[in-house]
Design a protein around this motif. Structure first.
Motif, PDB file in Angstrom:
ATOM      1  N   GLY B 207       0.818  -1.220   0.000  1.00  0.00           N
ATOM      2  CA  GLY B 207       0.000   0.000   0.000  1.00  0.00           C
ATOM      3  C   GLY B 207       0.844   1.259   0.000  1.00  0.00           C
ATOM      4  N   ALA B 208       2.136   1.096   0.297  1.00  0.00           N
ATOM      5  CA  ALA B 208       3.096   2.198   0.250  1.00  0.00           C
ATOM      6  C   ALA B 208       2.560   3.460   0.917  1.00  0.00           C
ATOM      7  CB  ALA B 208       3.512   2.451  -1.200  1.00  0.00           C
ATOM      8  N   LEU B 221      -5.021  -4.362   2.781  1.00  0.00           N
ATOM      9  CA  LEU B 221      -3.924  -4.998   2.041  1.00  0.00           C
ATOM     10  C   LEU B 221      -2.985  -5.737   2.987  1.00  0.00           C
ATOM     11  CD1 LEU B 221      -2.907  -2.158  -0.472  1.00  0.00           C
ATOM     12  CD2 LEU B 221      -4.168  -4.241  -0.991  1.00  0.00           C
ATOM     13  N   VAL B 222      -2.640  -5.065   4.092  1.00  0.00           N
ATOM     14  CA  VAL B 222      -1.702  -5.664   5.044  1.00  0.00           C
ATOM     15  C   VAL B 222      -2.321  -6.897   5.686  1.00  0.00           C
ATOM     16  CG1 VAL B 222      -0.485  -5.292   7.235  1.00  0.00           C
ATOM     17  CG2 VAL B 222      -0.432  -3.534   5.457  1.00  0.00           C
ATOM     18  N   VAL B 246       7.713  -0.863   7.805  1.00  0.00           N
ATOM     19  CA  VAL B 246       6.873  -0.052   8.681  1.00  0.00           C
ATOM     20  C   VAL B 246       5.397  -0.393   8.470  1.00  0.00           C
ATOM     21  CG1 VAL B 246       6.071   2.285   9.162  1.00  0.00           C
ATOM     22  CG2 VAL B 246       8.495   1.850   8.926  1.00  0.00           C
ATOM     23  N   ASN B 247       4.965  -0.439   7.214  1.00  0.00           N
ATOM     24  CA  ASN B 247       3.553  -0.733   6.967  1.00  0.00           C
ATOM     25  C   ASN B 247       3.161  -2.098   7.514  1.00  0.00           C
ATOM     26  OD1 ASN B 247       2.891   1.656   5.820  1.00  0.00           O
ATOM     27  ND2 ASN B 247       2.868   0.936   3.707  1.00  0.00           N
ATOM     28  N   MET B 248       4.039  -3.076   7.327  1.00  0.00           N
ATOM     29  CA  MET B 248       3.709  -4.432   7.755  1.00  0.00           C
ATOM     30  C   MET B 248       3.641  -4.554   9.271  1.00  0.00           C
ATOM     31  SD  MET B 248       2.941  -6.698   5.661  1.00  0.00           S
ATOM     32  CE  MET B 248       2.459  -6.126   4.065  1.00  0.00           C
ATOM     33  N   GLU B 249       4.421  -3.747   9.981  1.00  0.00           N
ATOM     34  CA  GLU B 249       4.348  -3.837  11.443  1.00  0.00           C
ATOM     35  C   GLU B 249       3.268  -2.928  12.017  1.00  0.00           C
ATOM     36  OE1 GLU B 249       8.075  -3.452  13.552  1.00  0.00           O
ATOM     37  OE2 GLU B 249       8.521  -5.568  13.201  1.00  0.00           O
ATOM     38  N   GLY B 252      -2.799  -2.897   9.466  1.00  0.00           N
ATOM     39  CA  GLY B 252      -3.557  -4.146   9.542  1.00  0.00           C
ATOM     40  C   GLY B 252      -4.302  -4.187  10.864  1.00  0.00           C
ATOM     41  N   LYS B 253      -5.579  -4.566  10.777  1.00  0.00           N
ATOM     42  CA  LYS B 253      -6.398  -4.538  11.997  1.00  0.00           C
ATOM     43  C   LYS B 253      -6.925  -5.904  12.366  1.00  0.00           C
ATOM     44  CE  LYS B 253      -7.990   0.186  12.276  1.00  0.00           C
ATOM     45  NZ  LYS B 253      -8.595   1.105  11.321  1.00  0.00           N
ATOM     46  N   ASN B 254      -7.128  -6.739  11.346  1.00  0.00           N
ATOM     47  CA  ASN B 254      -7.827  -7.989  11.613  1.00  0.00           C
ATOM     48  C   ASN B 254      -6.948  -9.215  11.531  1.00  0.00           C
ATOM     49  OD1 ASN B 254     -10.334  -6.640  11.926  1.00  0.00           O
ATOM     50  ND2 ASN B 254     -10.369  -6.393   9.695  1.00  0.00           N
ATOM     51  N   SER B 255      -5.659  -9.026  11.662  1.00  0.00           N
ATOM     52  CA  SER B 255      -4.794 -10.199  11.692  1.00  0.00           C
ATOM     53  C   SER B 255      -3.787  -9.980  12.811  1.00  0.00           C
ATOM     54  CB  SER B 255      -4.076 -10.368  10.351  1.00  0.00           C
ATOM     55  OG  SER B 255      -3.377  -9.189  10.026  1.00  0.00           O
TER      56      SER B 255
END
Lengths: 182, 297
Positions: B207-208, B221-222, B246-249, B252-255
């Motif tokens: 998602g950059a 996306l994450v 950074v985005n991956m850490e 994301g809310k549901n995983s």
């Protein structure tokens, strides 16, 4: 009888010229759209944008949200059987949209780019802390996402002091050459 | 005894000076990457030296709104490298790498663009700089140095390799032969003791920069990517790009969150390089519990 198929070709030619792409090669196979990670939040799919250009729909394309949503991940380019560089097309379209002063489809994303480039112009580098604060201020979203910002700050992930390029005049001159004198 | 092996490895490399282009995120959001890279270079006996007076490559915003601006911002760095007599310039961030490479190719192919650069910075780019991605520091022989220096094999870490969009794409710009390159990275990570798992999301976009402007979509996306990592049984992800990490850490809310390591950090932990603890603490998803569980700290 009036021909209903008077298509304005000037638009697509201009985009071809600026992006270095030949859209006549597009099969409309939709590989680009199928693999696009952000197509869910686009108003038109990438190949639909190509089609709209072929139909001369200048205003609709330039005011679309799709051209701003593209992040340039190059997934479409890898999947296109004709190697049409969709992200270069999007770059050219945003450039045109700004030059022609049309209504911007995604004002927040434009603000993001503008604030980022202001940082570049100010210091030659990006001072992320100020950049994020300014983006938040200008989109009136100061308190949204505050948690993640604070987390990054506390973990020592945001630089506290800015760095500036020494020969800043060179960076400024670059801007002048590209945008004309302010 | 193992320590001696490390030493002999170091001595076989003649302390070359490595010039690098850090990019804006290295000292800031990607500080852990920076720290671990410096330690990694020390291990092969190299001397890291920053490109003097570098400027931002323009990142996504510049090419998004003014292609010449993107070209010249990146181009100035190439001219600087040339002025400073640098032959190989190592780039840390995949996104900067693609920007600089694109500029390099365009400036050579289109002389009128080089004219613009000359107008702005007073000098044309001659084409003498070789741009390289930081992992190429490990030329075959130096990769062996890392391999031999592994004294703390990272047994218990099950990771998926998350290449991100721009690590190899598009190959006619990055110059990498995609599949062999990815295989090489995989076997290298495995040499550090990490079990790598097969999955299909290694090059799905995180998602950059939409993380700021369209956070909800980036969460989706994450989540999709991380959910897949979880499903194949990963307990961590391995990233090569500061923005992906950074985005991956952070998003994301549901995983369930997963720690995301840079490949350089893995080298640091596996070789027990000094100050590992310091950068491990900078994660947004604390990996210490996972590491402690497998006695890796």
């Amino acid at each position: 009888m009036v021909s209903i198929m008077q298509v304005d070709r000037s638009f697509i030619r201009e985009v071809e010229e600026r992006s270095g792409q030949r859209f006549g090669a597009c099969f409309h196979c939709m590989a680009c759209s199928g693999g696009c990670p952000v197509s869910d939040i686009m108003d038109y799919l990438p190949n639909q944008i190509v089609r709209m250009m072929q139909l001369g729909l200048r205003k609709e394309v330039l005011e679309s949200r799709a051209i701003w949503v593209c992040v340039g991940c190059y997934s479409c380019v890898s999947q296109c059987p004709n190697r049409i560089h969709i992200p270069y097309m999007m770059d050219a379209l945003r450039e045109l949209a700004l030059e022609e002063g049309v209504k911007i489809g995604e004002p927040d994303i434009w603000t993001f780019h503008r604030e980022f480039l202001k940082q570049v112009d100010k210091r030659g580098r990006v001072y992320e802390l100020e950049f994020m604060a300014r983006y938040k201020l200008s989109t009136m979203s100061l308190f949204s996402d505050m948690g993640s910002g604070m987390k990054m700050l506390l973990n020592g992930r945001l630089e506290l002091f800015p760095h500036t390029v020494k020969k800043l005049h060179e960076v400024r001159k670059i801007r002048e050459v590209c945008y004309g004198k302010k | 005894m193992e320590k001696n092996d490390v030493k002999s490895g170091v001595e076989s490399v003649p302390h070359p000076r490595i010039y690098y282009y850090p990019g804006c995120s290295l000292m800031s959001t990607a500080r852990d990457l920076g720290d671990s890279l410096f330690q990694m270079a020390r291990l092969v006996g190299s001397w890291l030296e920053e490109l003097k007076d570098w400027n931002c490559c323009g990142a996504s915003p510049a090419h998004s709104v003014n292609q010449n601006y993107a070209l010249l911002l990146a181009g100035r760095n190439l001219v600087l490298a040339e002025r400073q007599g640098i032959r190989d310039l190592f780039v840390i961030c995949p996104s900067c790498f693609v920007r600089l490479r694109t500029a390099e190719k365009t400036l050579i192919a289109e002389p009128d663009k080089n004219d613009l650069l000359e107008e702005a910075v007073g000098k044309r780019y001659q084409g003498s700089v070789r741009l390289r991605f930081f992992l190429e520091v490990g030329s075959a022989s130096q990769m062996n140095v890392f391999r031999e220096a592994v004294i703390n094999p990272l047994k218990g870490l099950k990771g998926v390799l998350y290449f991100g969009c721009l690590l190899t794409r598009p190959e006619w710009i990055t110059g990498f032969d995609v599949l062999p390159y990815e295989d090489e990275l995989r076997s290298f990570v495995e040499a550090l003791g990490v079990e790598t798992l097969d999955w299909g999301y290694g090059k799905q976009c995180c998602g950059a920069h939409l993380a700021l402007t369209k956070p909800d979509h980036v969460d989706t996306l994450v989540d999709r990517i991380r959910d897949h990592a979880r499903r194949v049984g990963a307990n961590c992800m391995i990233s090569f790009c500061p923005l992906c990490q950074v985005n991956m850490e952070l998003r994301g809310k549901n995983s369930e969150p997963l720690p995301v390591f840079y490949v350089s950090e893995l080298i640091g932990m596996a070789c027990r390089l000094p100050r590992t603890e310091k950068w491990i603490r900078k994660h947004l998803v604390d990996p210490r519990e996972l590491l402690a569980e497998h006695n890796l700290l």
